[in-house]
Design a protein around this motif. Structure first.
Motif, mmCIF file in Angstrom:
data_model
loop_
_atom_site.group_PDB
_atom_site.id
_atom_site.type_symbol
_atom_site.label_atom_id
_atom_site.label_comp_id
_atom_site.label_asym_id
_atom_site.label_seq_id
_atom_site.Cartn_x
_atom_site.Cartn_y
_atom_site.Cartn_z
ATOM 1 N N GLN A 1 0.827 -1.206 0.000
ATOM 2 C CA GLN A 1 0.000 0.000 0.000
ATOM 3 C C GLN A 1 0.863 1.259 0.000
ATOM 4 O O GLN A 1 0.603 2.209 -0.741
ATOM 5 C CB GLN A 1 -0.928 -0.001 1.210
ATOM 6 C CG GLN A 1 -2.041 -1.033 1.140
ATOM 7 C CD GLN A 1 -3.012 -0.904 2.298
ATOM 8 O OE1 GLN A 1 -3.012 0.087 3.023
ATOM 9 N NE2 GLN A 1 -3.848 -1.911 2.491
ATOM 10 N N THR B 1 -8.234 4.671 -0.954
ATOM 11 C CA THR B 1 -8.780 3.599 -0.116
ATOM 12 C C THR B 1 -8.562 2.272 -0.814
ATOM 13 O O THR B 1 -8.877 2.128 -2.005
ATOM 14 C CB THR B 1 -10.291 3.803 0.140
ATOM 15 O OG1 THR B 1 -10.514 5.128 0.623
ATOM 16 C CG2 THR B 1 -10.789 2.801 1.173
ATOM 17 N N PHE B 2 -8.007 1.315 -0.085
ATOM 18 C CA PHE B 2 -7.767 -0.018 -0.625
ATOM 19 C C PHE B 2 -8.883 -0.961 -0.187
ATOM 20 O O PHE B 2 -9.323 -0.915 0.974
ATOM 21 C CB PHE B 2 -6.417 -0.565 -0.147
ATOM 22 C CG PHE B 2 -5.234 0.181 -0.711
ATOM 23 C CD1 PHE B 2 -4.613 -0.276 -1.872
ATOM 24 C CD2 PHE B 2 -4.749 1.327 -0.098
ATOM 25 C CE1 PHE B 2 -3.520 0.409 -2.397
ATOM 26 C CE2 PHE B 2 -3.661 2.008 -0.609
ATOM 27 C CZ PHE B 2 -3.049 1.549 -1.769
ATOM 28 N N PHE B 3 -9.317 -1.822 -1.102
ATOM 29 C CA PHE B 3 -10.381 -2.773 -0.805
ATOM 30 C C PHE B 3 -10.024 -4.158 -1.320
ATOM 31 O O PHE B 3 -9.321 -4.296 -2.337
ATOM 32 C CB PHE B 3 -11.702 -2.367 -1.492
ATOM 33 C CG PHE B 3 -12.328 -1.118 -0.966
ATOM 34 C CD1 PHE B 3 -13.120 -1.147 0.165
ATOM 35 C CD2 PHE B 3 -12.135 0.094 -1.605
ATOM 36 C CE1 PHE B 3 -13.712 0.007 0.654
ATOM 37 C CE2 PHE B 3 -12.725 1.253 -1.135
ATOM 38 C CZ PHE B 3 -13.515 1.206 -0.006
ATOM 39 N N GLU C 1 -10.790 -3.450 3.652
ATOM 40 C CA GLU C 1 -9.490 -3.458 2.982
ATOM 41 C C GLU C 1 -8.924 -4.873 2.858
ATOM 42 O O GLU C 1 -8.401 -5.255 1.816
ATOM 43 C CB GLU C 1 -8.495 -2.595 3.753
ATOM 44 C CG GLU C 1 -8.708 -1.108 3.596
ATOM 45 C CD GLU C 1 -7.608 -0.304 4.269
ATOM 46 O OE1 GLU C 1 -6.699 -0.907 4.870
ATOM 47 O OE2 GLU C 1 -7.655 0.939 4.189
#
Length: 421
Positions: free
Chosen positions: A65, A79-81, A377
């Motif tokens: 990330q 935003t990481f998902f 995440e």
């Protein structure tokens, strides 16, 4: 067939087919450039993106990330998902980047309406043959067609022949992992403990648990602000739900809370009575076998007696079966003892229900919005409860539910196993 076996049995095939592919992969892994992140950075800069969602099939590490975020310093909000996290999230974004092809994620991703603009970015390996197909009308004006088919492609000599090679993965598959646990269990099986019929829940991060059909599962609802921890029957559990699992058995925690917060001074005597009648039942099963014992109880007038129910009664999770007074009489207890034990088991049963509510309330007071973000995440997270004597929990996303039946020892129920252990 594993790679070592392939090399030993088919050395020519290994040299001509496997080695070139391995070298190509090695070359990709050793390169210092990351064309995928560079391409994302170019597209983000070109479109002046200020907030975006990055979606991956599985969770990326904090190092990964940071590496990507460092190339996108001018983006205010990243935003990481995981795939499931993005699907379940209620927010929308100006831009969403899926790392992978539309086919990799399925139809839902191609029709996703959670971003104004959606991109799919991926690497690919293919044979070095480019065939021009006339899929666009020839009348298209010159300059209106831009081809990027050769961009970021590195050409190699390729292989002279194509081989269809089925190489066994080095990691255990889900089915193999389940069978491995059951085999280990059979080797260490105790004659004094009865197995329970259980199904398998496959979780995020290549893990799974065994769950009996009568279990209650504690779930977590990340998008709900009130009553976001609920306890539901196993048969009501759905895929993509988040479940809360204690890193020691959940039934043990309920018993501990019931003793400390509800039963208090009465707990030692009541638990001793519970242990006593279960020992009598286990002794009967050990001497006669579970099938013959179930048949004997049925002939004595017990309508609920069966090998399956008998396994449950012998386990520590069963407290007050429906026909307990009748069962106690068959085990040789007199009328006064039957009444005392039955009353004691009803008190324990009620205490366990109260303990379940107590645990749920404590969890809701400690779980925060930060945990919801972690779940979206990564698909799972771990936390320690300060109000429950430092009890450690995992919240895990349900990937699939396999309703195939397995005979599982009670100590293996609701216990996290990894596919690769």
């Amino acid at each position: 067939m594993k790679l070592g076996q392939l090399k030993y049995l088919y050395p020519d095939l290994f040299t001509s087919a496997v080695v070139p592919v391995a070298k190509a992969l090695s070359q990709v892994f050793k390169t210092h450039r990351n064309y995928l992140t560079e391409e994302i950075a170019k597209m983000v800069y070109y479109h002046r993106v200020k907030e975006l969602a990055i979606v991956l099939k599985k969770a990326c590490t904090s190092h990964e990330q940071r590496a990507l975020s460092n190339q996108l310093k001018y983006v205010y909000d990243i935003t990481f998902f995981t795939e499931a996290g993005f699907r379940n999230n209620l927010e929308s974004y100006s831009h969403a980047f899926f790392i992978g092809t539309p086919a990799y994620y399925g139809d839902w991703a191609s029709n996703c309406l959670k971003a104004d603009t959606t991109y799919f970015v991926s690497y690919d390996m293919f044979t070095s043959k480019i065939v021009t197909r006339s899929v666009i009308p020839n009348q298209l004006p010159k300059g209106h067609l831009v081809s990027t088919i050769g961009k970021n492609i590195e050409y190699d000599d390729g292989l002279e022949k194509s081989f269809a090679i089925d190489i066994e993965q080095l990691q255990y598959s889900a089915k193999e992992a389940v069978q491995r646990v059951l085999a280990d269990q059979a080797e260490n099986e105790s004659s004094n403990m009865q197995s329970v019929e259980a199904s398998t829940i496959h979780l995020e991060n290549e893990r799974f648990i065994f769950v009996s059909k009568d279990s209650k599962i504690r779930t977590f609802l990340p998008n709900i602000t009130k009553d976001f921890v609920k306890q539901i029957p196993f048969q009501d559990l759905e895929e993509d739900s988040f479940i809360i699992i204690r890193n020691e058995r959940d039934s043990k925690l309920i018993a501990e809370v019931a003793d400390q917060e509800v039963l208090k001074a009465d707990a030692p005597l009541l638990r001793a009575m519970q242990v006593e009648w279960k020992q009598s039942l286990n002794k009967m099963v050990g001497e006669g076998g579970i099938t013959r014992t179930a048949l004997h109880l049925s002939r004595q007038g017990m309508t609920t007696a069966s090998p399956t129910s008998l396994r449950i009664w012998c386990g520590e999770e069963s407290i007050c079966p429906q026909e307990l007074p009748h069962l106690l009489s068959i085990l040789g207890y007199d009328k006064n003892e039957v009444e005392k034990i039955h009353l004691a088991m009803r008190k324990i049963h009620t205490a366990h229900i109260s303990a379940g509510r107590y645990i749920t309330n404590k969890l809701m007071s400690e779980l925060t919005s930060d945990i919801s973000l972690q779940l979206l995440e990564k698909g799972w997270c771990k936390f320690t409860s300060k109000q429950l004597n430092g009890a450690s929990f995992n919240i895990e996303r349900v990937v699939t539910i396999d309703h195939s039946k397995h005979s599982v020892m009670p100590y293996n129920l609701m216990k996290l196993f990894s596919f690769n252990d």
